[in-house]
Each structure stands twice: as C-alpha cells, then as structure tokens.
Design a protein around this motif. Structure first.
Motif, short mmCIF file in Angstrom:
data_model
loop_
_atom_site.label_atom_id
_atom_site.label_comp_id
_atom_site.label_asym_id
_atom_site.label_seq_id
_atom_site.Cartn_x
_atom_site.Cartn_y
_atom_site.Cartn_z
N VAL A 147 -9.14 0.41 3.25
CA VAL A 147 -10.06 0.06 4.34
C VAL A 147 -10.93 1.28 4.64
O VAL A 147 -10.43 2.36 4.96
CB VAL A 147 -9.28 -0.37 5.60
N ILE A 148 -12.26 1.08 4.55
CA ILE A 148 -13.18 2.21 4.72
C ILE A 148 -14.32 1.84 5.68
O ILE A 148 -14.61 0.67 5.90
CB ILE A 148 -13.77 2.70 3.39
N ASP A 149 -14.96 2.89 6.21
CA ASP A 149 -16.07 2.75 7.15
C ASP A 149 -17.15 3.72 6.67
O ASP A 149 -16.87 4.91 6.48
CB ASP A 149 -15.58 3.10 8.55
N ALA A 184 -18.68 -5.66 4.80
CA ALA A 184 -19.42 -6.68 4.05
C ALA A 184 -18.50 -7.61 3.29
O ALA A 184 -18.82 -8.78 3.06
CB ALA A 184 -20.39 -6.01 3.09
N GLY A 185 -17.35 -7.11 2.85
CA GLY A 185 -16.42 -7.90 2.05
C GLY A 185 -15.49 -7.01 1.26
O GLY A 185 -15.55 -5.78 1.35
N VAL A 186 -14.62 -7.64 0.47
CA VAL A 186 -13.65 -6.91 -0.34
C VAL A 186 -14.29 -6.54 -1.68
O VAL A 186 -14.81 -7.40 -2.40
CB VAL A 186 -12.38 -7.75 -0.57
N GLU A 210 -16.90 -3.85 -8.01
CA GLU A 210 -17.49 -5.17 -8.16
C GLU A 210 -17.93 -5.65 -6.78
O GLU A 210 -17.11 -5.72 -5.86
CB GLU A 210 -16.47 -6.14 -8.77
N ALA A 211 -19.22 -5.96 -6.65
CA ALA A 211 -19.78 -6.31 -5.35
C ALA A 211 -20.84 -7.39 -5.53
O ALA A 211 -21.14 -7.84 -6.64
CB ALA A 211 -20.38 -5.08 -4.68
N TRP A 254 -24.89 -8.07 -0.26
CA TRP A 254 -24.30 -7.05 0.62
C TRP A 254 -25.19 -5.82 0.74
O TRP A 254 -25.03 -5.03 1.67
CB TRP A 254 -22.94 -6.60 0.07
N ALA A 255 -26.11 -5.64 -0.19
CA ALA A 255 -26.93 -4.43 -0.21
C ALA A 255 -28.06 -4.54 0.81
O ALA A 255 -28.64 -5.61 0.99
CB ALA A 255 -27.51 -4.23 -1.60
N PRO A 256 -28.41 -3.44 1.47
CA PRO A 256 -29.57 -3.45 2.37
C PRO A 256 -30.84 -3.79 1.59
O PRO A 256 -30.95 -3.46 0.40
CB PRO A 256 -29.63 -2.02 2.92
N PRO A 257 -31.82 -4.43 2.21
CA PRO A 257 -33.05 -4.77 1.50
C PRO A 257 -33.81 -3.53 1.05
O PRO A 257 -33.82 -2.52 1.74
CB PRO A 257 -33.85 -5.57 2.54
N ARG A 258 -34.44 -3.63 -0.11
CA ARG A 258 -35.25 -2.54 -0.65
C ARG A 258 -36.49 -3.12 -1.32
O ARG A 258 -36.48 -4.27 -1.77
CB ARG A 258 -34.47 -1.71 -1.68
N THR A 259 -37.52 -2.30 -1.42
CA THR A 259 -38.70 -2.66 -2.19
C THR A 259 -38.48 -2.17 -3.62
O THR A 259 -38.46 -0.97 -3.87
CB THR A 259 -39.96 -2.00 -1.60
#
Length: 227
Positions: free
Chosen positions: A58-60, A91-93, A106-107, A111-116
């Motif tokens: 479990v991480i933050d 965001a999830g496991v 594996e993700a 979950w990733a922040p939006p980017r250009t």
C-alpha cells in the motif's frame, strides 16, 4: 529528519540516468497528507512515495505540489524496492514482477493524468526542444498553456522496431521543468499506438512498454539504489 531512500528509476542500459525517486519506507512517521506534502516539496523529487503497508504494497504518491492516485516511475521503483506481487494505489491495484534486470508494473491508461502527446517529425526535433519560459510563446509553436500543460513530446527513432525518442515537460509550476523519465506518459503513448515501445527519454533513460489483454499495459525499466 524523516528517513528515506533515493532510487533511480528507468536507468539506461549502462545503469546511468533514470529519474530520481524518494521512498519513505515507514509512512506511519508522517500519517497526515499535509505533512507528506510538505516533505515531498522539501525533497524536490518529481515524486515521493510513502509506504503505508510494505507487506501488502500500500503506497501513497506525491509530487512537490500534489497527491497523485497513480504514477509510473514511483510504482516501478517501489515495486523493485519492496519486491511484492502488487502495489495498492488510490487508482487501483498495480501488478508487479521482477524479470532479470527489469522491474515491470501492469496498469491502465485511464489511471494516468492527462497529457498532451505531441508527435514530432524526427528525434532531432525532440532533442532540440527547450523548456519555454512561462507566459511566452515558444519555438514549439503552441501556446504556453499547452506547452506547460503536461506536454509529452515524442518522435520515432525506428518505427518498425518500436523505438521512440521522448521528452516530458510537466508544467506543474513546482520546480520540475522536465521529467527525466515518465511512466504514466509512456502508458498513454502505448495505449494510443497500441504496440510495444522502447522509449529513450530525457538524457538517456529507457522505458519499455507492452500492451496486455483486457486494457492492461506493462511498463518496465531498470532501478538502482542511489542512497
């Protein structure tokens, strides 16, 4: 002073480069988000991880300015450090595995922040980009709010082989003008292109990616303990 480890994540083939990551293994010493945010700002890494349960993973995750539900290079680095089968993020496991010199997570792209994601004609064009001063139109030919809005600049080095040259300009205003290696952006680019990639980012960091069934994407790289 709170104890923490410093890792380099997504190192190059010779073990150099990589993006620095701070990891506080005993997250209980700073249980409140405000205290964690202050420490992340003081340390100044692009991300700092607080481990709340090392056995369950479990991480933050915090940048110098904000808490993140998920980020790629913190998850790869912490997976290597803790050697656990999964990490639990807001965001999830996140599944993890160690494969020789590479650590993989594996993700999911959402979950990733939006980017250009801006494609350039050549790797040389990406190499030539300069971080634009805030409030000015840059040589990139786009307004500063887009340039500083999490720009991920990329070009094919060898399209047939899936080799990409990339640089990332997070534009958060927290002192991190350019990210040396950005797993979340690699996740988004892999989702966009729908194929495995071998990405050289920053000064020489290496990120490997591979689409998986059911919308999952693997991201892998080398990790080293700096101190």
């Amino acid at each position: 002073m709170t104890d923490y480890d410093v890792l380099r994540v997504f190192c190059g083939p010779d073990g150099g480069y990589g993006n620095e990551l701070g990891v506080v293994r005993e997250g209980s010493v700073l249980p409140e988000p405000a205290g964690r945010q202050r420490l992340a700002a003081e340390l100044g890494f692009s991300e700092t991880v607080f481990v709340d349960d090392p056995e369950r993973g479990v991480i933050d995750i915090y940048t110098p300015a904000a808490r993140l539900p998920f980020a790629g290079h913190p998850c790869v680095g912490t997976a290597w450090l803790l050697d656990v089968p999964e990490l639990v993020t807001p965001a999830g496991v996140v599944g993890t595995r160690l494969d020789g010199e590479f650590t993989w997570i594996e993700a999911r792209a959402q979950w990733a922040p939006p980017r250009t994601l801006r494609q350039y004609a050549s790797a040389a064009e990406v190499d030539a980009l300069k971080v634009p001063p805030p409030g000015e139109r840059s040589e990139m030919g786009v307004p500063p709010d887009e340039v500083w809005g999490r720009l991920y600049a990329w070009a094919w080095q060898d399209e047939a082989a899936g080799r990409v040259r990339a640089r990332a300009f997070p534009g958060r205003g927290d002192g991190i003008d350019e990210d040396e290696a950005t797993g979340a952006a690699a996740l988004l680019l892999t989702d966009l292109l729908g194929r495995a990639l071998n990405i050289t980012q920053g000064r020489g960091s290496q990120l490997l990616t591979a689409p998986q069934p059911h919308g999952w994407i693997e991201i892998g790289g080398r990790v080293s303990l700096e101190r």
